[in-house]
Motif scaffolding. Structure first.
Motif, short mmCIF file in Angstrom:
data_model
loop_
_atom_site.label_atom_id
_atom_site.label_comp_id
_atom_site.label_asym_id
_atom_site.label_seq_id
_atom_site.Cartn_x
_atom_site.Cartn_y
_atom_site.Cartn_z
N GLN A 37 0.83 -1.20 0.00
CA GLN A 37 0.00 0.00 0.00
C GLN A 37 0.86 1.25 0.00
O GLN A 37 1.90 1.32 0.65
N LEU A 38 0.40 2.24 -0.75
CA LEU A 38 1.03 3.56 -0.82
C LEU A 38 -0.03 4.57 -0.40
O LEU A 38 -1.15 4.52 -0.92
N ARG A 39 0.33 5.46 0.53
CA ARG A 39 -0.63 6.47 0.99
C ARG A 39 0.01 7.84 0.97
O ARG A 39 1.19 7.98 1.27
N ARG A 40 -0.82 8.83 0.65
CA ARG A 40 -0.38 10.22 0.71
C ARG A 40 -1.54 11.09 1.16
O ARG A 40 -2.68 10.87 0.77
N THR A 95 -4.75 6.59 -1.72
CA THR A 95 -4.29 5.25 -1.33
C THR A 95 -4.25 4.37 -2.57
O THR A 95 -5.25 4.31 -3.31
N ALA A 96 -3.13 3.72 -2.78
CA ALA A 96 -3.01 2.70 -3.83
C ALA A 96 -2.68 1.39 -3.15
O ALA A 96 -1.76 1.33 -2.33
N THR A 97 -3.42 0.35 -3.48
CA THR A 97 -3.22 -0.95 -2.88
C THR A 97 -3.02 -1.98 -3.99
O THR A 97 -3.83 -2.06 -4.91
N VAL A 98 -1.94 -2.75 -3.88
CA VAL A 98 -1.69 -3.83 -4.81
C VAL A 98 -1.82 -5.13 -4.02
O VAL A 98 -1.14 -5.31 -3.01
N ALA A 99 -2.71 -5.98 -4.46
CA ALA A 99 -2.90 -7.30 -3.85
C ALA A 99 -2.95 -8.30 -4.99
O ALA A 99 -3.79 -8.19 -5.88
N ALA A 100 -2.04 -9.26 -4.95
CA ALA A 100 -1.89 -10.22 -6.04
C ALA A 100 -1.67 -9.45 -7.34
O ALA A 100 -0.73 -8.66 -7.41
N SER A 101 -2.53 -9.58 -8.32
CA SER A 101 -2.34 -8.86 -9.59
C SER A 101 -3.39 -7.77 -9.77
O SER A 101 -3.69 -7.38 -10.89
N PHE A 154 -10.90 3.20 -8.34
CA PHE A 154 -10.91 2.35 -9.51
C PHE A 154 -10.02 1.15 -9.24
O PHE A 154 -9.16 1.18 -8.36
N GLU A 155 -10.26 0.10 -10.00
CA GLU A 155 -9.44 -1.11 -9.93
C GLU A 155 -8.98 -1.48 -11.33
O GLU A 155 -9.71 -1.28 -12.30
N LEU A 156 -7.75 -2.01 -11.39
CA LEU A 156 -7.18 -2.51 -12.64
C LEU A 156 -6.59 -3.88 -12.41
O LEU A 156 -5.95 -4.13 -11.37
N ASP A 157 -6.76 -4.76 -13.37
CA ASP A 157 -6.11 -6.06 -13.38
C ASP A 157 -4.70 -5.82 -13.90
O ASP A 157 -4.52 -5.42 -15.05
#
Length: 164
Positions: A37-40, A95-101, A154-157
Motif C-alpha cells: 500500500q502507498l498512501r499520501r 491510497t493505492a493498494t496492490v494485492a496479487a495482480s 478504480f481497480e485494474l487487473d
C-alpha cells in the motif's frame, strides 16, 4: 452514482501500511503476492502533488504489471487526484493498494458532493473527461460515501486483462 459500479469486485482486506500521514508517507513494499500500500495526504489545491503521486505510483508498480497497465493507472490516478484537488475546498487522501495482480486506487476527499459522470462538451477545453476516462479504462470503479466526504476509486487487473 454511489456504491460499487457493475463489474466491481469489492475491496481486499487491508492491514495497516505504516505510512505516515504527511505527504512523504510510503507504504510497505513486500514480497510478490503480499498486500502493498502507498498512501499520501494531499493539501487543498496543491496541484504539485499530482506529478509526485504519479511518480510514486510508477515506482510502486515498476515490477508488478505490464507497462500499458501502469500507464493507464497513472492516467486514471491523475484524473481522480486532480478532481479532488480542483473541485473541492478540502484536503484529500490518496491510497493505492496492490494485492496479487489487482491494483485499487482510492482518492478520498471531505466534500459531500458526489462527482457526476457527464459527457464532455467539444468546446470545453480539457474539462469534463476525467470520469469518462475512468469508466472507459478501469476494470471497476465507483464512489463510496465516507461519513464526511467520499472515496472515488478504480481497480485494474495488473496482468493486462483490461475492462470487460
Amino acid at each position: 452514482m454511489t456504491g460499487q459500479q457493475a463489474g466491481g469486485r469489492g475491496t481486499a482486506a487491508r492491514r495497516p501500511s505504516g505510512a505516515a500521514t504527511g505527504t512523504a508517507g510510503e507504504g510497505e513494499t513486500g514480497d510478490e503476492g503480499e498486500l502493498i500500500q502507498l498512501r499520501r495526504r494531499l493539501g487543498h489545491a496543491d496541484l504539485t502533488a499530482v506529478p509526485e503521486i504519479r511518480r510514486a505510483l510508477r515506482e510502486l508498480l515498476r515490477h508488478r504489471g505490464e507497462q500499458t497497465c501502469t500507464d493507464v493507472a497513472e492516467l486514471l490516478t491523475t484524473e481522480l487526484v486532480t478532481n479532488a484537488l480542483v473541485h473541492t475546498d478540502h484536503d484529500a487522501e490518496f491510497t493505492a493498494t496492490v494485492a496479487a495482480s489487482r491494483l485499487r486506487v482510492e482518492v478520498r476527499d471531505f466534500a459531500a458532493d458526489h462527482p457526476q459522470l457527464r459527457l464532455p462538451v467539444a468546446d470545453d477545453g480539457t474539462h469534463g473527461r476525467g470520469l469518462v476516462l475512468v469508466q472507459a479504462l478501469a476494470d471497476a470503479w465507483g464512489v463510496r460515501a465516507q461519513g464526511v466526504g467520499k472515496s472515488v476509486w478504480f481497480e485494474l487487473d495488473m496482468d493486462g486483462g483490461g475492462p470487460e
